[in-house]
Design an enzyme around this catalytic site. Structure first.
Site, short mmCIF file in Angstrom:
data_model
loop_
_atom_site.label_atom_id
_atom_site.label_comp_id
_atom_site.label_asym_id
_atom_site.label_seq_id
_atom_site.Cartn_x
_atom_site.Cartn_y
_atom_site.Cartn_z
N SER A 253 0.77 -1.02 0.03
CA SER A 253 0.24 -0.06 -0.01
C SER A 253 0.97 1.23 0.08
CB SER A 253 -0.99 -0.09 1.35
OG SER A 253 -0.07 0.07 2.40
N SER A 254 2.03 1.28 -0.42
CA SER A 254 3.06 2.41 -0.16
C SER A 254 2.60 3.25 -1.26
CB SER A 254 4.39 1.84 -0.50
OG SER A 254 4.72 1.53 -1.80
#
Length: 265
Positions: free
Chosen positions: A103-104
């Site tokens: 989810s960066s």
């Protein structure tokens, strides 16, 4: 009487002069000399194609029922093999699909999203700020990740984990370019500044909770951050990204269908 004169020596005949070679008439437009090398290559390819058709037909005759046209099946097989070959070339040299695992880069990319990466244009130019790039991790990132693993193990009192640095060289990251060579990047008051101004581009998911002293991007390098500022392992941790590590830039999110669309730059 006067003495007789000696007989005159006959002169050797002169060799005939070579006739001048006639000049070639200028070629008319559209009558250029044929490219023999190209014709030879084309002939070889056609011969290979005919040989493939013949061998495939002979092989298929041993497998297929007698009422099936083995020649037609062989032509279809050659057609599909060409499609596979072209797809292979496109995959490795033009564009390739990738799968998002973390989810960066949220909200731009979520885990499970599938993206298309264009790999040709970045061979001749440096990606500009705002572009999303796919890259191989530099040595500084691998070292920082290894040190983080050792620190976590030390806090838990566990033995050091196995070093997987060599395997991680094949990994790829996806981040957004924030600054280019010569730019000065700074993070303060929960804002990313580039050359003294707030960084432009797509809005980040969260404001950075960290600070970063002014840092100049080296020549031939990029400064990249994840859109999910506080959940991203990026340049604020391991430094600048060398240009040679860039694989390509992300142009399309094609899965899931509900999130289909071009990537904002």
């Amino acid at each position: 009487p006067s003495p007789a004169a000696p007989p005159a020596t006959p002169r050797a005949p002169r060799p005939p002069r070579p006739r001048p070679r006639p000049r070639a008439a200028p070629r008319a437009a559209g009558t250029e000399k044929p490219n023999l090398a190209a014709a030879d290559v084309r002939g070889r390819l056609e011969a290979m194609s005919r040989r493939f058709d013949r061998d495939a037909t002979d092989l298929l005759k041993t497998w297929l029922p007698e009422d099936v046209d083995a020649r037609a099946v062989g032509r279809s097989l050659r057609f599909y093999l060409r499609i596979v070959a072209v797809s292979f070339l496109v995959r490795w040299f033009v564009a390739e699909p990738r799968y998002i695992e973390s989810s960066s880069m949220a909200p731009t990319f979520l885990p499970g999203d599938q993206i298309a990466v264009e790999k040709v244009s970045t061979l001749a130019r440096l990606p500009a700020p705002g572009e999303v790039v796919l890259f191989r991790p530099p040595r500084s990132a691998l070292d920082a990740e290894r040190q983080s693993e050792l620190d976590r193990a030390a806090r838990r009192g566990a033995p050091p984990p196995r070093d997987r640095t060599q395997q991680r060289r094949r990994d790829v990251f996806v981040k957004r370019v924030v600054a280019g060579p010569g730019d000065v990047v700074e993070v303060r008051d929960r804002v990313v500044y580039v050359n003294g101004a707030a960084a432009a581009g797509a809005a980040a998911a969260t404001a950075p909770a960290y600070t970063l002293e002014p840092r100049r991007v080296p020549p031939g390098s990029l400064f990249v951050l994840g859109d999910n500022r506080n959940r991203s392992f990026d340049s604020h941790v391991w430094g600048a990204l060398p240009r040679e590590n860039v694989v390509g830039h992300v142009i399309l999110r094609y899965w899931p269908p509900g999130r289909f669309g071009l990537v904002e730059h």
